[in-house]
Design a protein around this motif. Sequence first.
Motif, PDB file in Angstrom:
ATOM      1  N   GLN A 118      -6.433  17.050  12.030  1.00 19.79           N
ATOM      2  CA  GLN A 118      -6.530  18.269  12.470  1.00 19.79           C
ATOM      3  C   GLN A 118      -5.132  18.959  11.688  1.00 19.79           C
ATOM      4  N   ASP A 119      -4.150  18.354  11.537  1.00 19.78           N
ATOM      5  CA  ASP A 119      -2.890  18.719  10.785  1.00 19.78           C
ATOM      6  C   ASP A 119      -2.365  17.626   9.946  1.00 19.78           C
ATOM      7  N   PHE A 120      -1.843  18.038   8.717  1.00 26.73           N
ATOM      8  CA  PHE A 120      -1.139  17.056   7.928  1.00 26.73           C
ATOM      9  C   PHE A 120       0.107  17.675   7.643  1.00 26.73           C
ATOM     10  N   LEU A 121       1.109  16.823   7.926  1.00 28.90           N
ATOM     11  CA  LEU A 121       2.576  17.397   7.962  1.00 28.90           C
ATOM     12  C   LEU A 121       3.315  16.407   6.789  1.00 28.90           C
ATOM     13  N   ILE A 122       3.991  17.048   6.055  1.00 25.39           N
ATOM     14  CA  ILE A 122       5.170  16.384   5.256  1.00 25.39           C
ATOM     15  C   ILE A 122       6.483  16.593   5.960  1.00 25.39           C
ATOM     16  N   GLN A 123       7.135  15.576   6.446  1.00 32.37           N
ATOM     17  CA  GLN A 123       8.247  15.728   6.833  1.00 32.37           C
ATOM     18  C   GLN A 123       9.634  15.102   5.900  1.00 32.37           C
ATOM     19  N   THR A 124      10.413  15.996   5.428  1.00 28.01           N
ATOM     20  CA  THR A 124      11.343  15.563   4.446  1.00 28.01           C
ATOM     21  C   THR A 124      12.877  15.764   4.794  1.00 28.01           C
ATOM     22  N   LEU A 125      13.590  14.957   4.264  1.00 25.82           N
ATOM     23  CA  LEU A 125      14.986  14.967   4.439  1.00 25.82           C
ATOM     24  C   LEU A 125      15.356  15.346   3.072  1.00 25.82           C
ATOM     25  N   VAL A 126      16.031  16.600   3.034  1.00 24.69           N
ATOM     26  CA  VAL A 126      16.513  17.120   1.631  1.00 24.69           C
ATOM     27  C   VAL A 126      18.038  16.980   1.625  1.00 24.69           C
ATOM     28  N   PRO A 127      18.652  16.710   0.384  1.00 20.45           N
ATOM     29  CA  PRO A 127      19.853  16.514   0.278  1.00 20.45           C
ATOM     30  C   PRO A 127      20.730  17.841   0.211  1.00 20.45           C
ATOM     31  N   CYS A 128      21.816  18.026   0.737  1.00 22.22           N
ATOM     32  CA  CYS A 128      22.580  19.241   0.693  1.00 22.22           C
ATOM     33  C   CYS A 128      23.297  19.393  -0.369  1.00 22.22           C
ATOM     34  N   GLU A 129      23.649  20.447  -0.738  1.00 19.97           N
ATOM     35  CA  GLU A 129      24.725  20.555  -1.849  1.00 19.97           C
ATOM     36  C   GLU A 129      25.941  19.667  -2.000  1.00 19.97           C
ATOM     37  N   ASP A 130      26.439  19.603  -0.758  1.00 23.86           N
ATOM     38  CA  ASP A 130      27.769  18.935  -0.739  1.00 23.86           C
ATOM     39  C   ASP A 130      27.654  17.534  -0.730  1.00 23.86           C
ATOM     40  N   GLY A 131      26.555  16.792  -0.904  1.00 19.55           N
ATOM     41  CA  GLY A 131      26.171  15.601  -0.833  1.00 19.55           C
ATOM     42  C   GLY A 131      26.721  14.535   0.112  1.00 19.55           C
ATOM     43  N   ASN A 132      26.966  15.024   1.333  1.00 18.91           N
ATOM     44  CA  ASN A 132      27.070  14.325   2.343  1.00 18.91           C
ATOM     45  C   ASN A 132      26.238  14.218   3.513  1.00 18.91           C
ATOM     46  N   LYS A 133      25.265  15.008   3.550  1.00 21.08           N
ATOM     47  CA  LYS A 133      23.979  15.085   4.633  1.00 21.08           C
ATOM     48  C   LYS A 133      22.650  15.590   3.910  1.00 21.08           C
ATOM     49  N   VAL A 134      21.866  15.673   4.972  1.00 18.81           N
ATOM     50  CA  VAL A 134      20.439  16.054   4.746  1.00 18.81           C
ATOM     51  C   VAL A 134      20.172  16.936   5.656  1.00 18.81           C
ATOM     52  N   GLU A 135      19.262  17.919   5.315  1.00 15.55           N
ATOM     53  CA  GLU A 135      18.439  18.769   6.050  1.00 15.55           C
ATOM     54  C   GLU A 135      17.114  18.400   6.207  1.00 15.55           C
ATOM     55  N   PHE A 136      16.576  18.575   7.499  1.00 10.97           N
ATOM     56  CA  PHE A 136      15.394  18.267   7.928  1.00 10.97           C
ATOM     57  C   PHE A 136      14.216  19.475   7.650  1.00 10.97           C
ATOM     58  N   HIS A 137      13.088  19.207   6.941  1.00 16.19           N
ATOM     59  CA  HIS A 137      12.119  20.201   6.790  1.00 16.19           C
ATOM     60  C   HIS A 137      10.667  19.580   7.397  1.00 16.19           C
ATOM     61  N   ASN A 138      10.022  20.383   7.895  1.00 16.02           N
ATOM     62  CA  ASN A 138       8.721  19.997   8.417  1.00 16.02           C
ATOM     63  C   ASN A 138       7.674  21.162   7.867  1.00 16.02           C
ATOM     64  N   SER A 139       6.706  20.698   7.070  1.00 17.85           N
ATOM     65  CA  SER A 139       5.730  21.713   6.540  1.00 17.85           C
ATOM     66  C   SER A 139       4.317  21.155   6.781  1.00 17.85           C
ATOM     67  N   SER A 140       3.524  21.937   7.158  1.00 15.10           N
ATOM     68  CA  SER A 140       2.152  21.765   7.494  1.00 15.10           C
ATOM     69  C   SER A 140       1.339  21.800   5.994  1.00 15.10           C
ATOM     70  N   MET A 141       0.671  20.963   5.449  1.00 16.33           N
ATOM     71  CA  MET A 141       0.091  20.724   4.319  1.00 16.33           C
ATOM     72  C   MET A 141      -1.576  20.714   4.605  1.00 16.33           C
ATOM     73  N   ILE A 142      -2.180  21.092   5.694  1.00 11.78           N
ATOM     74  CA  ILE A 142      -3.582  20.904   6.098  1.00 11.78           C
ATOM     75  C   ILE A 142      -4.430  22.028   5.171  1.00 11.78           C
ATOM     76  N   ASP A 143      -3.994  23.085   4.510  1.00 12.15           N
ATOM     77  CA  ASP A 143      -4.702  23.672   3.751  1.00 12.15           C
ATOM     78  C   ASP A 143      -5.037  23.057   2.382  1.00 12.15           C
ATOM     79  N   THR A 144      -4.021  22.270   2.014  1.00 10.11           N
ATOM     80  CA  THR A 144      -3.867  21.301   0.715  1.00 10.11           C
ATOM     81  C   THR A 144      -5.026  20.364   0.888  1.00 10.11           C
ATOM     82  N   ILE A 145      -4.813  19.774   2.094  1.00 10.77           N
ATOM     83  CA  ILE A 145      -5.846  18.752   2.355  1.00 10.77           C
ATOM     84  C   ILE A 145      -7.294  19.144   2.397  1.00 10.77           C
TER      85      ILE A 145
END
Length: 151
Positions: A118-145
């Motif tokens: 029904q939906d396909f999600l890519i959940q990523t932890l993306v490094p922050c510029e300061d190099g000490n933490k990550v940001e969480f991103h959640n993207s639907s990729m259902i159209d690509t699938i």
Amino acid sequence: MGTIRLMHAKLHRVQVTEANIDYVGSITIDPILLDKVGILPLEEVDIVNLNNGNRFSTYVIPGETGKGEICPNGGAALLCQPGDLLIIYAYENCDRQEVIQRGHTARVIVADEDNKIQDFLIQTLVPCEDGNKVEFHNSSMIDTILESSQT
């Protein structure tokens, strides 16, 4: 910093199609679902039954392709019944510092009532510029699938 355990794959709200107490252990899952999220046969998974709150761990075996099969086997069959909704998680051990520096990606399928995507999600932890933490991103990729399955 050490090793951390991160989810790398999730099957969300898949429906139990059968529960087979006479099979020796495991959970049988449609290979289409396994392939899309990257769960391997014999990989350990954690399972949550949304209908009764049962939680258990077992290993995966592939079922018949395209059948939408979700079948807890052996003792796990006592914790589920056909129609129950499950969340199935697979994890990997990662070096914490490497995740902070390079990130991490998890693939998630949200299933419909027939265990189709029904939906396909890519959940990523993306490094922050300061190099000490990550940001969480959640993207639907259902159209690509959907586009890739039509070609």
